[in-house]
Motif scaffolding. Sequence first.
Motif, short mmCIF file in Angstrom:
data_model
loop_
_atom_site.label_atom_id
_atom_site.label_comp_id
_atom_site.label_asym_id
_atom_site.label_seq_id
_atom_site.Cartn_x
_atom_site.Cartn_y
_atom_site.Cartn_z
N GLU A 1 9.73 8.26 1.51
CA GLU A 1 8.57 9.12 1.29
C GLU A 1 8.51 10.23 2.35
OE1 GLU A 1 4.86 7.29 -0.03
OE2 GLU A 1 5.86 5.34 0.23
N LYS A 2 9.66 10.84 2.59
CA LYS A 2 9.72 11.88 3.62
C LYS A 2 8.77 13.04 3.37
CE LYS A 2 14.36 11.35 5.55
NZ LYS A 2 15.59 12.09 5.92
N SER A 3 8.54 13.35 2.11
CA SER A 3 7.69 14.50 1.79
C SER A 3 6.22 14.26 2.15
CB SER A 3 7.79 14.83 0.30
OG SER A 3 7.34 13.74 -0.49
N ARG A 4 5.86 13.00 2.44
CA ARG A 4 4.45 12.66 2.71
C ARG A 4 4.22 12.22 4.17
NH1 ARG A 4 2.99 8.14 0.62
NH2 ARG A 4 0.77 8.66 0.86
N LEU A 5 5.14 12.55 5.06
CA LEU A 5 5.04 12.02 6.42
C LEU A 5 3.73 12.39 7.10
CD1 LEU A 5 8.64 12.42 7.92
CD2 LEU A 5 7.62 10.49 6.70
N GLU A 6 3.38 13.66 7.06
CA GLU A 6 2.16 14.08 7.77
C GLU A 6 0.93 13.40 7.16
OE1 GLU A 6 -0.36 18.10 8.92
OE2 GLU A 6 1.71 18.29 8.18
N GLU A 7 0.89 13.30 5.84
CA GLU A 7 -0.22 12.64 5.16
C GLU A 7 -0.34 11.18 5.59
OE1 GLU A 7 -1.26 11.09 0.65
OE2 GLU A 7 0.21 12.72 0.92
N ILE A 8 0.81 10.51 5.68
CA ILE A 8 0.82 9.11 6.09
C ILE A 8 0.32 8.95 7.52
CG2 ILE A 8 2.33 7.14 6.59
CD1 ILE A 8 4.09 8.13 4.22
N VAL A 9 0.77 9.81 8.40
CA VAL A 9 0.35 9.73 9.81
C VAL A 9 -1.14 10.01 9.93
CG1 VAL A 9 0.64 10.68 12.13
CG2 VAL A 9 2.64 10.37 10.66
N ARG A 10 -1.63 11.01 9.20
CA ARG A 10 -3.07 11.32 9.24
C ARG A 10 -3.90 10.09 8.83
NH1 ARG A 10 -5.48 16.40 8.80
NH2 ARG A 10 -4.12 18.17 9.26
N THR A 11 -3.45 9.44 7.76
CA THR A 11 -4.18 8.27 7.27
C THR A 11 -4.20 7.16 8.31
OG1 THR A 11 -3.59 8.78 4.97
CG2 THR A 11 -4.27 6.52 5.46
N VAL A 12 -3.05 6.88 8.91
CA VAL A 12 -2.96 5.81 9.90
C VAL A 12 -3.76 6.17 11.15
CG1 VAL A 12 -1.40 4.54 11.43
CG2 VAL A 12 -0.73 5.00 9.06
N PHE A 13 -3.67 7.41 11.59
CA PHE A 13 -4.44 7.84 12.77
C PHE A 13 -5.94 7.67 12.51
CE2 PHE A 13 -1.53 10.88 15.36
CZ PHE A 13 -0.63 9.84 15.53
N GLY A 14 -6.38 8.03 11.28
CA GLY A 14 -7.80 7.89 10.95
C GLY A 14 -8.25 6.44 10.93
N GLN A 15 -7.40 5.57 10.42
CA GLN A 15 -7.76 4.15 10.32
C GLN A 15 -7.68 3.43 11.66
OE1 GLN A 15 -4.89 2.89 7.41
NE2 GLN A 15 -6.18 3.48 5.64
N ARG A 16 -6.79 3.90 12.53
CA ARG A 16 -6.54 3.17 13.78
C ARG A 16 -6.81 4.04 15.00
NH1 ARG A 16 -0.57 0.82 13.09
NH2 ARG A 16 -1.13 -0.09 15.11
N ALA B 1 5.81 15.49 12.21
CA ALA B 1 4.69 14.98 11.42
C ALA B 1 3.59 14.42 12.32
CB ALA B 1 5.20 13.89 10.47
N VAL B 2 3.98 13.70 13.37
CA VAL B 2 2.99 13.14 14.30
C VAL B 2 2.24 14.25 15.02
CG1 VAL B 2 2.75 11.84 16.46
CG2 VAL B 2 4.19 10.94 14.62
N LEU B 3 2.96 15.27 15.47
CA LEU B 3 2.34 16.36 16.21
C LEU B 3 1.36 17.14 15.32
CD1 LEU B 3 2.32 17.83 18.94
CD2 LEU B 3 4.11 19.33 18.05
N ARG B 4 1.76 17.45 14.09
CA ARG B 4 0.88 18.20 13.18
C ARG B 4 -0.35 17.39 12.82
NH1 ARG B 4 5.97 19.38 11.05
NH2 ARG B 4 5.69 17.82 9.38
N ALA B 5 -0.16 16.10 12.57
CA ALA B 5 -1.30 15.25 12.22
C ALA B 5 -2.29 15.14 13.38
CB ALA B 5 -0.81 13.86 11.81
N GLU C 1 14.70 18.52 18.77
CA GLU C 1 13.64 19.50 18.94
C GLU C 1 12.71 19.57 17.74
OE1 GLU C 1 14.78 23.25 20.94
OE2 GLU C 1 16.83 22.48 20.82
N ILE C 2 11.43 19.85 18.01
CA ILE C 2 10.44 20.02 16.96
C ILE C 2 10.30 21.51 16.69
CG2 ILE C 2 8.03 19.65 16.32
CD1 ILE C 2 7.99 17.25 18.16
N ALA C 3 10.27 21.87 15.42
CA ALA C 3 10.28 23.28 15.05
C ALA C 3 8.98 24.01 15.36
CB ALA C 3 10.59 23.41 13.55
N GLU C 4 7.87 23.30 15.41
CA GLU C 4 6.57 23.95 15.59
C GLU C 4 6.50 24.73 16.90
OE1 GLU C 4 6.99 20.99 14.45
OE2 GLU C 4 6.06 21.07 12.48
N GLU C 5 5.86 25.89 16.82
CA GLU C 5 5.67 26.70 18.02
C GLU C 5 4.60 26.08 18.91
OE1 GLU C 5 7.33 29.36 18.96
OE2 GLU C 5 8.61 29.32 17.18
N GLY C 6 4.64 26.42 20.19
CA GLY C 6 3.62 25.95 21.12
C GLY C 6 3.60 24.45 21.23
#
Length: 339
Positions: free
Chosen positions: A237-252, A270-274, A289-294
């Motif tokens: 489920e690679k396409s849903r990584l950020e969604e999965i992390v957001r859900t887990v972060f919210g629950q825990r 995914a972890v950083l964006r979430a 390396e993570i592609a996101e700036e900053g």
Amino acid sequence: MSDENLYKIVKERICDQIYEGIYEDGDKIPAERELAERMDVSRVTIRRALAELEEEGLVKREVGRGTRITFGGRGHPGETDMIVLIAPARNPFFSRFIERFQVYAEERGALLLYVEKPRREILEDCLYRLYKRGLRNVVVWLEDIRSDPQKLRRLRALGMNMVFFDSDQGLPYADCVTLDNRQAVWALYEELKRCGCGQIGYVGWDAVGMCSVREREAAYRERAGAQGVFLHMPWKEKSRLEEIVRTVFGQRREELPGALICSDQEVGGAVLRAARGLGVHIRVATVDEIAEEGRGDVVLYRQDLDGTIARIFTCLLAQCRDGGGWRADIYRISGILMS
């Protein structure tokens, strides 16, 4: 059909039977007369095909005792002027890897051909197709593909020189070149500790059959002791990584550690964006390396691509030049900590 083409066809048929497992190491093949009758060719054609196979070390002919198949775990003489890379095109790490590889190969007079890893065809069948086209030097990036040791053994015997990247599955029939995963995770862990992080969790994939996935999580468990893995990401489920992390972060949210080591750049991104999207302050450390700036509070362990590619090329050279002196090995390449 000319005798030239006939002897090549005979040789190819025998190689097909070896690859398919009809003939195994030490098996005695039919006598020249029987082979000639089966294949509807002259005994002269059979002898020429067997003579070439014997020169390549694939059969041994003994007067009065017949011809036997001989497998060897040796390298096969040849040039490294053409190399085939089989790799996953959709891996974000891939573009940098192949770009560096192409430059390195060109500087050494070699042409690098890229083949996307097969989805419907098993890996070894793909390699055998390349072999039949005269392409004998291959670099394989398996990712989530499983290899068949018996077919790799037959490919090695037939004359395929192989290096596996980011895997240990090729042993003992191919050299394996991979990041020193234990060193990478330990370096990230120690850097987080140096920065004052207390509880350090881990986020990795659930695909434990993959070498890097398995070794990185094992290194974390070895270093962290009783601290548990925070989250396993579903590989399918690679396409849903950020969604999965957001859900887990919210629950825990109350259980979140102060820092998370992520197994690679996809998980780390995914972890950083979430975390940013939820306003969660957490220090992220990741291999690659993570592609996101900053990046902010991100610790990276960058793979040494140039050193890795140089080692891969050296392995192929050794297989082409050392012959019977070559033995498969695993080479672990150190990376660079960036904080």
